[in-house]
Scaffold this motif. Structure first.
Motif, PDB file in Angstrom:
ATOM      1  N   PHE A 195      -8.159  -4.189  -0.278  1.00 60.64           N
ATOM      2  CA  PHE A 195      -8.181  -2.502  -1.104  1.00 60.64           C
ATOM      3  C   PHE A 195      -9.283  -2.760  -2.853  1.00 60.64           C
ATOM      4  N   ASP A 196      -9.990  -2.242  -2.756  1.00 59.40           N
ATOM      5  CA  ASP A 196     -10.921  -2.243  -4.153  1.00 59.40           C
ATOM      6  C   ASP A 196     -10.246  -3.502  -4.978  1.00 59.40           C
TER       7      ASP A 196
ATOM      8  N   SER B 286      -5.198   3.174   3.942  1.00 57.31           N
ATOM      9  CA  SER B 286      -4.698   3.544   3.033  1.00 57.31           C
ATOM     10  C   SER B 286      -3.452   2.864   4.000  1.00 57.31           C
ATOM     11  N   TRP B 287      -2.416   2.190   2.967  1.00 55.47           N
ATOM     12  CA  TRP B 287      -0.888   1.780   3.557  1.00 55.47           C
ATOM     13  C   TRP B 287      -0.091   2.849   3.264  1.00 55.47           C
TER      14      TRP B 287
ATOM     15  N   LEU C 180      -0.108   1.489  -0.093  1.00 53.64           N
ATOM     16  CA  LEU C 180      -1.911   0.230  -0.855  1.00 53.64           C
ATOM     17  C   LEU C 180      -2.550   1.786  -0.778  1.00 53.64           C
ATOM     18  N   GLU C 181      -3.216   1.836  -2.235  1.00 53.68           N
ATOM     19  CA  GLU C 181      -4.533   2.872  -1.311  1.00 53.68           C
ATOM     20  C   GLU C 181      -5.788   3.146  -1.521  1.00 53.68           C
TER      21      GLU C 181
ATOM     22  N   ARG D  86     -20.771 -11.166  12.808  1.00 48.26           N
ATOM     23  CA  ARG D  86     -20.104  -9.645  12.874  1.00 48.26           C
ATOM     24  C   ARG D  86     -19.217  -9.286  11.981  1.00 48.26           C
ATOM     25  N   PHE D  87     -18.806  -8.133  11.572  1.00 47.13           N
ATOM     26  CA  PHE D  87     -18.017  -7.713  10.792  1.00 47.13           C
ATOM     27  C   PHE D  87     -18.098  -5.868  11.065  1.00 47.13           C
ATOM     28  N   ILE D  88     -16.734  -5.672  11.676  1.00 53.21           N
ATOM     29  CA  ILE D  88     -15.965  -4.776  12.319  1.00 53.21           C
ATOM     30  C   ILE D  88     -15.922  -3.588  10.904  1.00 53.21           C
ATOM     31  N   ILE D  89     -15.964  -2.331  10.679  1.00 53.45           N
ATOM     32  CA  ILE D  89     -15.314  -1.548  10.294  1.00 53.45           C
ATOM     33  C   ILE D  89     -14.389  -0.664  10.789  1.00 53.45           C
ATOM     34  N   TYR D  90     -13.322  -0.334  10.519  1.00 56.28           N
ATOM     35  CA  TYR D  90     -12.180  -0.319  11.047  1.00 56.28           C
ATOM     36  C   TYR D  90     -12.089   1.789  10.826  1.00 56.28           C
TER      37      TYR D  90
END
Length: 747
Positions: free
Chosen positions: A463-464, A494-495, A508-509, A542-546
């Protein structure tokens, strides 16, 4: 007897049959109205009957059969009924008529039973296998009700040309049973013998074996019992036919081989013992429906298909479904000669639905004489499973949810939301583990590799610049001794405090400040440089973005990430994204990422799939808790959707189950109908229709350990390792399970 005498006798019988007296006609009508007369049974039990009598069986029973001692159904004996009810002996009343009119409401006994003379105080024993036992490939489970038949069964078992473990249960009769066991061990020294109470006939002993775990890890299991069938004139012949169809000396290896190789077969019975059609329900439909709800099967009554006679070979997947029923001694009625409608009767008719749930069938002996012709279905080139690293305490969770909180706290507190709801769903083999221990992750890897899973797609919570739930992977990187193939999925949401209904509070933003791409990339570098980080394409990591469409400028953001990885010496990274069910704020081009991932149940549920919603449909016909305002949909509707075309550059996805009651409580979304067999059916559909066009022929599973969403492949207390076993059978490479000799194959 002369021809004239025989003719006269037959004429008298025919006249009586067609011109019955008034009282006889009333009795015949009463029998028909009672629905307690089993026409199919009556014809089969008396094969010698003239075709005319078979066409009108109620009339034959009323006029001649009852006087001859014939039974109107398998469980009612007219002679026994009169004997057991002494007040009727001198009355001249017809036994079955009295039972229809009065006896059934008074609960009168209907047949003599040795069970009634046995000890009703015993409980099923705790079964523990000898520690030195090295299991054979097959198990044979024999229940002995008639001890005098042991010699016959011993001869059959001795003549088998396979190696097997023998389990023998017997109705408890004190010292008599102990002497029987000594005799059995004289023939089979390694036999595992145990006494059982007089409940559940041959079914409870078998279920007790299944529940104990004794029947795990066999390639096939045979269930037989000492059936005399005194209600049939051909009872001995029928028993021998049932047994010989399953255990036939030199032929058994060949038949077993073909049974095991037949991917669509789950149950094997003797010829003539596969019964089909609603006419066979008797009084067992309602209890069978209740029984099948325990494994989330909604049976179609007209599709009844079951192995009659309660003797059969089963594949392991059937054992898993029986375990899932969670039947105990308390579920079975005390033996009182019941006509029908008991748990044992319902079980016999339910087992065929277990096979059908997985797209499998019942085979008869003659159908196994030749090798099967299986479809050549695709297998994935690479299989991944989403992995949640939440199972350890963190300072944040302590503050938000209470000291020591982990996902397990939600899991164990889950409560059923409707009758028969399978909650809570609890871990078994791995226990309530703590992911701060790399050894746990190594054990997960061992299970996953055996089942055909190549890598875990682990959620990366960033988160940033702020990290959370990073401890499991960081501890892994600090140790070189534990295997754990993985790659990362950035969970860029965000959580919120939505587990307890307070969804408005942001915990958590997720922000996207200028330069976030390079900072994110730098957080991934230690993992990508680890030897356990996966490169499925054989080149870059490999990398995944949700949720890529949550980023402010998806295409530009992704390109900046690519450049950052190059700058830091990683090279070309293969980037994927999840096809989510809700569009984000910023649309993204299809080709902005290298591939997409299906993540069931996202993008799959439509109105036609809904089984229950508050104020809406309730096709489940099961009452929900008064405060339940969630959604229940049909898991089995998703497998046919797996036959639909797959989007370009997309990895086909499956899920073993879904039920987020542990997180959402009364607002849960639940996929009803999930069990290891329905998972098998879904996997089969994906292999057949989607996998060949899936990105790089890959498969994605949601998920490995999402316990609070009941989307977990890990072993659980209800089904054990069955979901993993199903995955292994469907996607992992395997050797021939059983090889017969050239001599037998030639025969």
């Amino acid at each position: 007897m002369s021809f004239q005498s025989r003719f006269a006798r037959r004429l008298r019988i025919a006249l009586q049959f067609f011109f019955a007296a008034k009282e006889d006609r009333k009795y015949i009508a009463k029998i028909k109205r009672s629905r307690r007369f089993d026409r199919t049974y009556y014809r089969d039990a008396h094969p010698h009957l003239h075709p005319l009598f078979k066409a009108l069986p109620e009339r034959h029973f009323a006029l001649r059969g009852e006087l001859s001692g014939y039974r109107p159904n398998p469980d009612f004996s007219p002679a026994d009924y009169i004997f057991l009810n002494s007040d009727l002996a001198q009355s001249g009343v017809r036994a079955f008529e009295h039972f229809i009119d009065i006896g059934h409401t008074e609960g009168r006994p209907i047949q003599k039973s040795d069970y009634l003379a046995t000890d009703t105080s015993v409980s099923p024993p705790v079964l523990r296998l000898p520690p030195q036992l090295r299991k054979k490939r097959f198990a044979i489970c024999l229940h002995i009700y008639y001890p005098d038949l042991w010699a016959e069964f011993s001869e059959v078992l001795t003549g088998l040309n396979i190696e097997f473990d023998l389990y023998v249960s017997a109705t408890h009769r004190g010292d008599e049973t102990n002497r029987l066991f000594e005799y059995i061990r004289g023939d089979f020294p390694n036999a595992i013998c145990f006494a059982m109470p007089n409940q559940g006939r041959d079914i409870l002993p078998f279920v007790h074996l299944v529940n104990s775990g004794a029947l795990a890890d066999y390639d096939a299991i045979c269930k037989i019992h000492t059936k005399k069938s005194p209600h049939r004139v051909d009872g001995d012949k029928w028993r021998r036919h049932l047994v010989k169809g399953l255990l036939d000396g030199e032929k058994t290896p060949l038949l077993l081989n073909n049974f095991l190789l037949d991917e669509t077969a789950a149950i094997w019975v003797a010829d003539g013992q596969h019964y089909k059609g609603a006419k066979w329900w008797g009084s067992n439909l309602n209890p069978a429906q209740k029984l099948l709800r325990r494994v989330e099967i909604l049976p179609k009554p007209e599709a009844l298909s079951f192995p009659a006679g309660s003797m059969y070979w089963l594949k392991p997947e059937m054992i898993a479904m029986i375990k899932g029923l969670d039947l105990t001694q308390e579920d079975f009625e005390i033996e009182q000669g019941q006509v029908d409608g008991t748990i044992a009767h319902a079980f016999e008719r339910s087992i065929g639905y277990f096979a059908a749930a997985g797209g499998q069938e019942i085979r008869q002996t003659s159908q196994l004489l030749n090798p099967p012709k299986n479809e050549n279905l695709s297998k994935p080139s690479y299989t991944s499973a989403f992995y949640l690293p939440q199972f350890h305490p963190t300072p944040e969770n302590d503050a938000w949810w209470g000291k020591g909180f982990t996902e397990w706290a939600s899991v164990v507190r889950a409560k059923p939301q409707f009758a028969g709801h399978n909650q809570p769903v609890l871990s078994s083999d791995l226990g309530f583990y703590d992911l701060r221990l790399p050894q746990t992750m190594a054990e997960q890897t061992s299970l996953a590799r055996t089942a055909g899973i190549d890598a875990f797609c682990v959620y990366h919570y960033w988160f940033d610049g702020r990290r959370i739930l990073e401890t499991p992977l960081d501890n892994l990187l600090a140790s070189d001794e534990h295997d754990f193939p993985f790659y990362l999925c950035w969970a860029n949401e965000s959580w919120r405090r939505n587990w307890d209904g307070l969804s408005g509070e942001v915990l958590l933003e997720q922000t996207y400040n200028d330069g976030f791409e390079d900072a994110l990339v730098r957080s991934t570098l230690p993992y990508m440089r680890d030897y356990r980080y996966e490169r499925p394409n054989g080149n870059g990591p490999r990398f995944i973005i949700y949720r890529p469409d949550d980023m402010p400028e998806p295409e530009k953001n992704i390109e900046r990430m690519r450049n950052a990885w190059r700058k830091h010496g990683i090279g070309e990274v293969e980037i994927g994204a999840v096809r989510f069910h809700i569009d984000g704020a910023n649309p993204i081009a299809e080709d902005a990422v290298d591939f997409w991932i299906e993540m069931p149940p996202h993008n799959m549920i439509t109105g036609d799939d809904v089984l229950y919603s508050k104020g809406g449909p309730n096709t489940l016909r099961i009452p929900a808790e008064s405060n339940f305002n969630g959604l229940i949909y049909n898991y089995n509707n998703l497998a046919p959707k797996a036959a639909s075309p797959i989007a370009k550059n997309t990895i086909a996805g499956v899920m073993p189950s879904w039920d987020n009651t542990a997180r959402r409580g009364a607002s849960a979304h639940i996929a009803y109908g999930s069990n290891p067999q329905s998972f098998r059916r879904w996997l089969t559909q994906v292999r057949k229709h989607r996998l060949p066009k899936s990105y790089r022929n890959e498969l994605f599973v949601n998920a490995w350990n999402e316990w609070a969403e009941n989307a977990a492949l890990e072993p659980n207390q209800k089904y054990g390792t069955a979901f993993l076993d199903t995955l292994k059978e469907q996607i992992a490479s395997k050797e021939a399970r059983f090889t017969v000799s050239n001599q037998i194959a030639a025969e």
